[in-house]
Write a protein that holds these residues in place. Structure first.
Motif, PDB file in Angstrom:
ATOM      1  N   UNK A 137       0.832  -1.198   0.000  1.00 26.08           N
ATOM      2  CA  UNK A 137       0.000   0.000   0.000  1.00 26.08           C
ATOM      3  C   UNK A 137       0.873   1.257   0.000  1.00 26.08           C
ATOM      4  N   UNK A 138       0.228   2.410   0.032  1.00 27.95           N
ATOM      5  CA  UNK A 138       0.945   3.674  -0.077  1.00 27.95           C
ATOM      6  C   UNK A 138       1.814   3.944   1.143  1.00 27.95           C
TER       7      UNK A 138
ATOM      8  N   UNK B 232       4.395  -9.679  -3.828  1.00 24.47           N
ATOM      9  CA  UNK B 232       4.074 -11.052  -4.199  1.00 24.47           C
ATOM     10  C   UNK B 232       2.670 -11.111  -4.784  1.00 24.47           C
ATOM     11  N   UNK B 233       2.385 -12.105  -5.621  1.00 28.48           N
ATOM     12  CA  UNK B 233       1.035 -12.229  -6.193  1.00 28.48           C
ATOM     13  C   UNK B 233      -0.066 -12.258  -5.136  1.00 28.48           C
ATOM     14  N   UNK B 234       0.221 -12.807  -3.958  1.00 33.11           N
ATOM     15  CA  UNK B 234      -0.786 -12.849  -2.894  1.00 33.11           C
ATOM     16  C   UNK B 234      -1.138 -11.462  -2.379  1.00 33.11           C
TER      17      UNK B 234
ATOM     18  N   UNK C 289      -5.137  -4.464  -5.258  1.00 33.75           N
ATOM     19  CA  UNK C 289      -4.640  -3.396  -6.130  1.00 33.75           C
ATOM     20  C   UNK C 289      -4.448  -3.804  -7.588  1.00 33.75           C
ATOM     21  N   UNK C 290      -4.027  -5.031  -7.812  1.00 32.75           N
ATOM     22  CA  UNK C 290      -3.534  -5.408  -9.131  1.00 32.75           C
ATOM     23  C   UNK C 290      -2.119  -4.895  -9.314  1.00 32.75           C
ATOM     24  N   UNK C 291      -1.415  -5.450 -10.276  1.00 32.85           N
ATOM     25  CA  UNK C 291      -0.014  -5.086 -10.502  1.00 32.85           C
ATOM     26  C   UNK C 291       0.135  -3.643 -10.974  1.00 32.85           C
TER      27      UNK C 291
ATOM     28  N   UNK D 163       3.793 -13.083 -16.434  1.00 26.70           N
ATOM     29  CA  UNK D 163       3.237 -12.345 -17.569  1.00 26.70           C
ATOM     30  C   UNK D 163       2.532 -11.069 -17.111  1.00 26.70           C
ATOM     31  N   UNK D 164       1.758 -11.158 -16.035  1.00 23.59           N
ATOM     32  CA  UNK D 164       1.014  -9.992 -15.543  1.00 23.59           C
ATOM     33  C   UNK D 164       1.955  -8.919 -15.004  1.00 23.59           C
ATOM     34  N   UNK D 165       2.995  -9.327 -14.279  1.00 19.80           N
ATOM     35  CA  UNK D 165       3.947  -8.350 -13.753  1.00 19.80           C
ATOM     36  C   UNK D 165       4.707  -7.664 -14.876  1.00 19.80           C
TER      37      UNK D 165
END
Length: 279
Positions: free
Chosen positions: A27-28, A50-52, A57-59, A91-93
């Motif tokens: 987070x911010x 980490x993906x978890x 937020x999403x990447x 791929x998403x990152x």
């Protein structure tokens, strides 16, 4: 400074004899605290997620938040995917412009780990840093634990790196994710792995290790140490203390600013512990 490739962070740390902290954000408040500390100390650093921890937020939001805060910072920083357990996460990152990637198929067989990690290497190309794990690190990362933990086999290190062509090798040498009161680095094993590996090493689970072990890591080819639980605990503790002091507290910004300070203090302390030569 715009985000740089993890390769640049690694190369600068190796040339200067430094160890990069790798600090997990969500987070911010956490991001602000991490970067405030980086600016004070001036050591190249990884900020990671980490993906978890992208469930809210999403990447893309993580990238935007980190990149905006770093725009006026002079210290080289890479945005790293921590424990990408699938090629889909990689791929998403990459699609969100992350500049450093970890693929973690360490619980698979050696052959399957090589195969998956090699695919991640192809996806990253030559300009994005790739970290891969050999040996499965125990403990829990966000309540996710491996089915089995295993130490890194020095006899496999060179063959693994030669096949995958990863830039960083994450190792299991007594380190454990989360807070583990009995965790200690097996420096004899770490030394064997260091001599076998063609690339610098990464230690995960830094939050649970004795602080006195950190100052030795640069002597054993370690270029990156991951810290996550310390930062999360600092934020949760800061909010809890604010509530206990005044259970009618309603100034979220005041409490959030206190959390930023608490996180920054943890990050600065850890960076200095990793790098005793830094004034």
């Amino acid at each position: 400074m715009p985000l740089v490739s993890g390769i640049e962070v690694v190369n600068e740390c190796v040339s200067r004899g430094l160890v990069a902290g790798a600090f997990n954000t969500t987070n911010i408040e956490t991001t602000m605290g991490i970067v405030d500390a980086i600016e004070k100390v001036g050591v190249p650093t990884f900020i990671q997620v980490a993906p978890t921890n992208v469930a809210l937020s999403g990447y893309e939001y993580i990238y935007d938040m980190v990149a905006r805060r770093l725009a006026t910072t002079k210290v080289p920083v890479a945005l790293h995917l921590d424990h990408g357990k699938s090629l889909d996460a990689v791929e998403k990152a990459l699609a969100a412009d992350f500049t450093s990637i970890m693929i973690d198929d360490s619980e698979a067989s050696f052959a399957d780990n090589v195969a998956t990690s090699t695919k991640a290497r192809e996806m990253c190309g030559p300009d994005i840093a790739l970290e891969a794990e050999l040996g499965s690190i125990g403990g829990k990362e966000d309540d996710v634990a491996p089915e089995r933990a295993s130490m890194t086999d020095p006899n496999e290190a060179k063959a693994f790196v030669d096949a995958v062509r990863n830039d960083i090798l994450a190792v299991s040498v007594g380190n454990v994710h989360g807070y583990a009161p009995n965790a200690h680095i097996d420096f004899d094993l770490l030394d064997e792995v260091r001599h076998a590996s063609p690339v610098p090493l990464c230690i995960h689970g830094g939050s649970g290790l004795p602080a006195e072990e950190f100052g030795r890591l640069h002597e054993f080819g370690v270029v990156k140490v991951n810290i996550a639980s310390d930062l999360r605990n600092a934020m949760i503790r800061s909010f809890g203390e604010a509530y206990n002091a005044n259970n009618n507290e309603n100034s979220l910004i005041r409490v959030s600013k206190g959390a930023v300070v608490a996180i920054s203090e943890v990050v600065e302390r850890r960076i200095r512990q990793f790098n005793p030569s830094v004034a």
